[in-house]
Motif scaffolding. Structure first.
Motif, PDB file in Angstrom:
ATOM      1  N   ASP A 475       0.813  -1.216   0.000  1.00 33.92           N
ATOM      2  CA  ASP A 475       0.000   0.000   0.000  1.00 33.92           C
ATOM      3  C   ASP A 475       0.846   1.264   0.000  1.00 33.92           C
ATOM      4  O   ASP A 475       0.371   2.336  -0.392  1.00 33.92           O
ATOM      5  N   ALA A 476       2.104   1.144   0.430  1.00 32.18           N
ATOM      6  CA  ALA A 476       2.965   2.326   0.504  1.00 32.18           C
ATOM      7  C   ALA A 476       3.360   2.851  -0.867  1.00 32.18           C
ATOM      8  O   ALA A 476       3.936   3.940  -0.965  1.00 32.18           O
ATOM      9  N   THR A 477       3.054   2.125  -1.936  1.00 26.41           N
ATOM     10  CA  THR A 477       3.401   2.616  -3.275  1.00 26.41           C
ATOM     11  C   THR A 477       2.689   3.926  -3.592  1.00 26.41           C
ATOM     12  O   THR A 477       3.178   4.720  -4.394  1.00 26.41           O
ATOM     13  N   ALA A 478       1.542   4.153  -2.960  1.00 22.20           N
ATOM     14  CA  ALA A 478       0.810   5.400  -3.202  1.00 22.20           C
ATOM     15  C   ALA A 478       1.570   6.613  -2.681  1.00 22.20           C
ATOM     16  O   ALA A 478       1.286   7.745  -3.086  1.00 22.20           O
ATOM     17  N   ASP A 479       2.519   6.380  -1.777  1.00 21.05           N
ATOM     18  CA  ASP A 479       3.262   7.481  -1.173  1.00 21.05           C
ATOM     19  C   ASP A 479       4.626   7.692  -1.833  1.00 21.05           C
ATOM     20  O   ASP A 479       5.439   8.472  -1.332  1.00 21.05           O
ATOM     21  N   ILE A 480       4.905   6.982  -2.937  1.00 24.72           N
ATOM     22  CA  ILE A 480       6.170   7.157  -3.638  1.00 24.72           C
ATOM     23  C   ILE A 480       6.053   8.345  -4.587  1.00 24.72           C
ATOM     24  O   ILE A 480       5.059   8.497  -5.305  1.00 24.72           O
ATOM     25  N   LYS A 481       7.068   9.188  -4.610  1.00 24.32           N
ATOM     26  CA  LYS A 481       7.082  10.309  -5.541  1.00 24.32           C
ATOM     27  C   LYS A 481       7.149   9.799  -6.982  1.00 24.32           C
ATOM     28  O   LYS A 481       7.700   8.719  -7.235  1.00 24.32           O
ATOM     29  N   PRO A 482       6.601  10.561  -7.920  1.00 24.47           N
ATOM     30  CA  PRO A 482       6.752  10.162  -9.339  1.00 24.47           C
ATOM     31  C   PRO A 482       8.218  10.025  -9.710  1.00 24.47           C
ATOM     32  O   PRO A 482       9.044  10.848  -9.325  1.00 24.47           O
ATOM     33  N   HIS A 483       8.535   8.971 -10.432  1.00 23.11           N
ATOM     34  CA  HIS A 483       9.916   8.685 -10.855  1.00 23.11           C
ATOM     35  C   HIS A 483      10.828   8.545  -9.647  1.00 23.11           C
ATOM     36  O   HIS A 483      11.993   8.926  -9.690  1.00 23.11           O
ATOM     37  N   LEU A 489      23.114  -0.046  -9.657  1.00 19.15           N
ATOM     38  CA  LEU A 489      23.874  -1.080 -10.352  1.00 19.15           C
ATOM     39  C   LEU A 489      25.334  -0.999  -9.939  1.00 19.15           C
ATOM     40  O   LEU A 489      25.808   0.030  -9.458  1.00 19.15           O
ATOM     41  N   ASN A 490      26.055  -2.107 -10.142  1.00 14.88           N
ATOM     42  CA  ASN A 490      27.478  -2.090  -9.814  1.00 14.88           C
ATOM     43  C   ASN A 490      28.282  -1.563 -10.998  1.00 14.88           C
ATOM     44  O   ASN A 490      27.723  -1.112 -11.994  1.00 14.88           O
ATOM     45  N   GLN A 491      29.609  -1.634 -10.894  1.00 10.51           N
ATOM     46  CA  GLN A 491      30.441  -1.047 -11.934  1.00 10.51           C
ATOM     47  C   GLN A 491      30.362  -1.793 -13.254  1.00 10.51           C
ATOM     48  O   GLN A 491      30.775  -1.286 -14.285  1.00 10.51           O
ATOM     49  N   GLN A 492      29.839  -3.021 -13.216  1.00 15.06           N
ATOM     50  CA  GLN A 492      29.645  -3.772 -14.454  1.00 15.06           C
ATOM     51  C   GLN A 492      28.251  -3.559 -15.030  1.00 15.06           C
ATOM     52  O   GLN A 492      27.886  -4.181 -16.010  1.00 15.06           O
ATOM     53  N   GLY A 493      27.475  -2.677 -14.401  1.00 13.82           N
ATOM     54  CA  GLY A 493      26.129  -2.409 -14.884  1.00 13.82           C
ATOM     55  C   GLY A 493      25.121  -3.457 -14.499  1.00 13.82           C
ATOM     56  O   GLY A 493      24.030  -3.515 -15.060  1.00 13.82           O
ATOM     57  N   ARG A 494      25.438  -4.296 -13.522  1.00  8.48           N
ATOM     58  CA  ARG A 494      24.524  -5.346 -13.081  1.00  8.48           C
ATOM     59  C   ARG A 494      23.898  -4.950 -11.749  1.00  8.48           C
ATOM     60  O   ARG A 494      24.470  -4.166 -11.003  1.00  8.48           O
ATOM     61  N   PRO A 495      22.735  -5.515 -11.412  1.00 11.49           N
ATOM     62  CA  PRO A 495      22.081  -5.147 -10.161  1.00 11.49           C
ATOM     63  C   PRO A 495      22.985  -5.400  -8.961  1.00 11.49           C
ATOM     64  O   PRO A 495      23.621  -6.445  -8.851  1.00 11.49           O
ATOM     65  N   SER A 496      23.019  -4.436  -8.060  1.00  8.66           N
ATOM     66  CA  SER A 496      23.862  -4.548  -6.871  1.00  8.66           C
ATOM     67  C   SER A 496      23.101  -5.091  -5.677  1.00  8.66           C
ATOM     68  O   SER A 496      23.692  -5.385  -4.641  1.00  8.66           O
ATOM     69  N   GLY A 497      21.771  -5.206  -5.798  1.00  9.83           N
ATOM     70  CA  GLY A 497      20.954  -5.631  -4.661  1.00  9.83           C
ATOM     71  C   GLY A 497      20.436  -4.472  -3.842  1.00  9.83           C
ATOM     72  O   GLY A 497      19.779  -4.678  -2.825  1.00  9.83           O
ATOM     73  N   ASP A 498      20.719  -3.239  -4.262  1.00  9.79           N
ATOM     74  CA  ASP A 498      20.268  -2.046  -3.556  1.00  9.79           C
ATOM     75  C   ASP A 498      19.321  -1.245  -4.430  1.00  9.79           C
ATOM     76  O   ASP A 498      19.373  -1.305  -5.658  1.00  9.79           O
ATOM     77  N   ALA A 499      18.453  -0.479  -3.767  1.00  2.67           N
ATOM     78  CA  ALA A 499      17.582   0.469  -4.464  1.00  2.67           C
ATOM     79  C   ALA A 499      17.232   1.587  -3.492  1.00  2.67           C
ATOM     80  O   ALA A 499      17.252   1.402  -2.270  1.00  2.67           O
ATOM     81  N   PHE A 500      16.931   2.752  -4.039  1.00  3.93           N
ATOM     82  CA  PHE A 500      16.473   3.889  -3.245  1.00  3.93           C
ATOM     83  C   PHE A 500      15.091   4.291  -3.722  1.00  3.93           C
ATOM     84  O   PHE A 500      14.792   4.237  -4.920  1.00  3.93           O
ATOM     85  N   ILE A 501      14.260   4.721  -2.773  1.00  2.00           N
ATOM     86  CA  ILE A 501      12.896   5.137  -3.091  1.00  2.00           C
ATOM     87  C   ILE A 501      12.634   6.484  -2.433  1.00  2.00           C
ATOM     88  O   ILE A 501      12.863   6.648  -1.223  1.00  2.00           O
ATOM     89  N   GLN A 502      12.163   7.448  -3.219  1.00  2.00           N
ATOM     90  CA  GLN A 502      11.806   8.758  -2.694  1.00  2.00           C
ATOM     91  C   GLN A 502      10.337   8.733  -2.264  1.00  2.00           C
ATOM     92  O   GLN A 502       9.455   8.485  -3.083  1.00  2.00           O
ATOM     93  N   MET A 503      10.085   9.002  -1.004  1.00  2.00           N
ATOM     94  CA  MET A 503       8.728   9.062  -0.475  1.00  2.00           C
ATOM     95  C   MET A 503       8.257  10.514  -0.434  1.00  2.00           C
ATOM     96  O   MET A 503       9.051  11.448  -0.540  1.00  2.00           O
ATOM     97  N   LYS A 504       6.957  10.716  -0.223  1.00  2.00           N
ATOM     98  CA  LYS A 504       6.396  12.055  -0.246  1.00  2.00           C
ATOM     99  C   LYS A 504       6.725  12.857   0.998  1.00  2.00           C
ATOM    100  O   LYS A 504       6.624  14.086   0.987  1.00  2.00           O
ATOM    101  N   SER A 505       7.107  12.171   2.085  1.00  2.00           N
ATOM    102  CA  SER A 505       7.463  12.883   3.312  1.00  2.00           C
ATOM    103  C   SER A 505       8.349  11.998   4.166  1.00  2.00           C
ATOM    104  O   SER A 505       8.450  10.778   3.936  1.00  2.00           O
ATOM    105  N   ALA A 506       8.985  12.611   5.163  1.00  2.00           N
ATOM    106  CA  ALA A 506       9.828  11.844   6.072  1.00  2.00           C
ATOM    107  C   ALA A 506       8.999  10.869   6.897  1.00  2.00           C
ATOM    108  O   ALA A 506       9.453   9.763   7.219  1.00  2.00           O
ATOM    109  N   ASP A 507       7.759  11.264   7.257  1.00  2.00           N
ATOM    110  CA  ASP A 507       6.887  10.368   8.028  1.00  2.00           C
ATOM    111  C   ASP A 507       6.556   9.115   7.232  1.00  2.00           C
ATOM    112  O   ASP A 507       6.549   8.001   7.775  1.00  2.00           O
TER     113      ASP A 507
END
Length: 711
Positions: A475-483, A489-507
């Motif tokens: 349900d938290a997908t509704a609180d993700i900022k557009p884009h 990715l790592n230096q070889q351009g492959r997934p590193s296992g990490d991702a970042f998500i911008q939310m609409k607020s700190a709360d």
């Protein structure tokens, strides 16, 4: 008769049996006469492995020790004893033939076949056909649990049989319980009949893949096939000299579809260390994925999911000439490279000689030509047996005319690719793109500052995509900022296992971190931490974020374009899902006295709708900053850049050619040394401070850059 068979390895047990490449250490079996419902002697045999280091799980479950296994016989001797003892028990019961019956597929397909293949000895015919007790049980009792969820214990509990494993030795209880389950299935109430055993292919069948192509002129067969995406994998890290038979051997025990190995080639027609493999069904494909990072010789091979469309693009191309050449099945194919352009069929046949006769004479030769009919110097040759092919390979680098000739093993898919690539005059998987159209993205920007309105996902499965992350967020997908979803990715351009998500607020970010921390995604738990936009930005530039704070990136600046493609004037093809990502303003514009404080909009390029998207991410992501958000920094056509500049009346980065990149600088290099190095050349004098607009806080971290970008 059935021979009920149970085994264990020195590593994982249960659903992960064989996934860690550990050797077999135990075999337990018993003959069952299905007609008289009598049983033979129960046999238990320890197997001496080359590596006697047992996993903790193995020690706990089996109770075996390295000392005890050190006195056992090796696998080849144990299998000989197995055949002798089974034959003896069958004579006692008055039977002559039998079929194996095991608890699931893993023991036969994932342990015995791969291990014996690596140790270079053959399994007897009985190991190429077996009954899967779990499938037979589900057929007999449809209301029981799904096949994938069945175990010996759950089947026994369903029938109300005793399940106290401590009463017997490890392996003995399992076989006795399996026999009891079989007798229950043979009872009058069920009257189950064992009719359709599982089969293991003896060898990989070569031949063309008869696939319907959308972009070529006709079929090579009247029967077209579809390619199910649930049956295809991509193997990466293969030795360059590996053939389709080597790949089939790596997947020994699993059934590969006919002509189902397609070696990937680069634009020059050379193998790039990858292959697409198509299996007969999704069950076999899932077992193949469990061989991720198993070894082929001294190299470990990565195994990932792939799509039927990818397989079709690699293996599906053909023409009438190729179809006729490949119509002779079960032939060994050799590729010749470096032939003189004047070489004729007679020259090639004379070069090979009578010790390696070509199948069909001249009909067994296929010269590769350019669209205008000029020879490329490549040819493919058919041989009817392995002996003739080996004789031909011995002529590797022998002289024909004034040139030495290279000979390699080849595949039907490689024939199709090479011939089609030359005919089309472009690579089947192009390294350069089809035409692209410019668009101006909406004004979303990467968050900056110390507000903790972002979350970091760590430990993602390497196969996870945007859809998996959105499903994970719930349900938290509704609180993700557009884009606001950024894969790292790592230096070889492959997934590193990490991702970042911008939310609409700190709360919102705090709530997501609390709710989703250590929640499972596929078969892994994912850690979720709250962080700031500044921290996210820094990691996307190549730095690291850990409990001790920020660590500088190995390369302080993002590359302005992928170095391997800098010489080309066109931009790289970007996949359609790139529209989900927002270009990141990692490099603000150069300051001038007339520049305003506002940054100009980024000009981003997306492919036209009709463009064929064949490239993987590594072709167009800068290195080392490793986020899809950096796609905006692929070089844009001058007209579009000028239009963007005119619209905003703000300065932008110089045109391609006005920038140079310096690599390999000493770590103590300063501005003075760089200016001295370029003495005699005119450079932009307005801002000597690195020509890199960095915040004061970021500049305090990036004190000794390894690379500089100069105007």
């Amino acid at each position: 008769s059935l021979v009920v068979l149970f085994g264990a390895t020195a590593g994982a047990y249960g659903a992960k049996l064989g996934s860690d490449e550990r050797e077999l250490i135990l075999l337990v079996w018993q003959v069952v006469d299905l007609h008289s419902k009598k049983v033979g002697t129960l046999h238990k045999s320890l197997v001496k492995a080359d590596n006697l280091d047992l996993s903790d799980q193995c020690r706990e479950v089996s109770g075996l020790t390295p000392e005890g296994l050190g006195k056992a016989e090796p696998l080849d001797r144990v299998l000989q004893q197995f055949s002798q003892l089974v034959s003896s028990d069958l004579k006692v019961l008055g039977r002559s033939s039998y079929t194996l019956c095991s608890d699931g597929q893993l023991l036969i397909r994932q342990v015995l076949h791969p291990e014996t293949s690596k140790k270079n000895f053959l399994l007897s015919d009985c190991f190429y056909s077996f009954y899967d007790l779990r499938k037979e049980f589900h057929t007999c009792y449809p209301s029981s649990a799904a096949v994938k969820d069945q175990t010996i214990k759950t089947m026994a509990e369903y029938l109300g049989l005793g399940t106290d494993e401590t009463e017997e030795d490890f392996g003995v209880w399992q076989v006795k319980t399996m026999v009891a389950i079989i007798f229950s299935m043979l009872s009058e109430s069920c009257n189950h009949i064992f009719t359709e055993p599982e089969t293991v292919k003896y060898k990989y069948e070569t031949g063309p893949c008869l696939l319907w192509l959308l972009f070529f002129f006709f079929l090579c067969s009247s029967k077209s096939e579809t390619v199910d995406s649930e049956t295809v994998i991509r193997a990466r890290g293969l030795p360059w000299q590996s053939s389709d038979q080597d790949i089939a051997r790596f997947f020994k025990g699993l059934n590969i579809a006919k002509g189902g190995v397609a070696l990937c080639l680069n634009a020059q027609g050379r193998r790039n260390g990858e292959a697409l493999v198509r299996f007969v069904n999704s069950e076999q494909r899932d077992l193949a994925l469990e061989r991720h990072k198993h070894h082929m010789g001294s190299r470990y091979i990565e195994v990932y999911k792939a799509t039927g469309e990818e397989f079709l693009k690699i293996a599906g191309g053909t023409s009438n000439e190729v179809a006729q050449f490949l119509s002779k099945e079960n032939q060994v194919i050799i590729r010749m490279r470096g032939l003189p352009f004047t070489a004729t069929q007679e020259d090639v046949l004379g070069f090979l000689g009578p010790e390696c006769p070509v199948t069909g004479g001249k009909e067994g030769l296929l010269f590769v030509k350019y669209p205008d009919g000029r020879p490329t110097g490549d040819a493919f040759v058919l041989f009817s047996c392995e002996e003739y092919a080996q004789n031909a390979l011995k002529k590797h680098k022998e002289i024909l005319g004034k040139r030495y000739i290279e000979l390699f093993r080849s595949t039907a898919a490689e024939v199709q690719q090479v011939v089609l690539n030359r005919y089309m005059s472009t690579p089947l998987i192009p390294t350069l793109p089809t035409p692209i159209i410019p668009v101006i993205p909406p004004p979303y920007t990467i968050a900056t500052g110390s507000i903790r309105d972002c979350v970091r996902l760590r430990g993602l499965p390497y196969t996870a995509g945007i859809d998996d992350i959105l499903e994970f967020m719930g349900d938290a997908t509704a609180d993700i900022k557009p884009h606001g979803v950024h894969m790292v990715l790592n230096q070889q351009g492959r997934p590193s296992g990490d991702a970042f998500i911008q939310m609409k607020s700190a709360d919102k970010a705090f709530m997501v971190a609390q709710k989703c921390h250590k929640k499972m995604m596929k078969d892994r738990y994912v850690e979720v931490f709250q962080c700031s936009g500044e921290e996210m930005n820094f990691v996307l530039m190549g730095g690291t974020l850990n409990r001790s704070g920020l660590s500088p990136p190995p390369c302080k600046l993002p590359c302005l374009s992928p170095p391997a493609y800098a010489a080309f004037q066109t931009a790289a093809v970007i996949p359609a899902e790139a529209a989900l990502y927002q270009p990141q303003a990692l490099l603000p514009t150069t300051r001038t006295p007339q520049a305003s404080a506002a940054a100009p909009p980024t000009v981003t390029y997306y492919p036209a709708q009709a463009a064929q998207l064949y490239m993987n991410y590594t072709a167009y992501y800068p290195s080392p900053p490793v986020s899809p958000t950096t796609v905006g920094y692929i070089a844009a056509p001058p007209g579009a850049v000028a239009a963007a500049a005119t619209a905003t009346h703000t300065p932008i980065l110089p045109q391609p050619g006005a920038l140079v990149r310096m690599q390999g600088l000493p770590y103590n290099t300063g501005m003075k040394e760089i200016l001295s190095f370029f003495q005699g050349y005119q450079y932009a004098p307005d801002d000597y401070n690195g020509l890199i607009q960095l915040s004061d806080q970021a500049r305090s971290v990036l004190q000794a850059p390894k690379e500089w970008v100069c105007l």
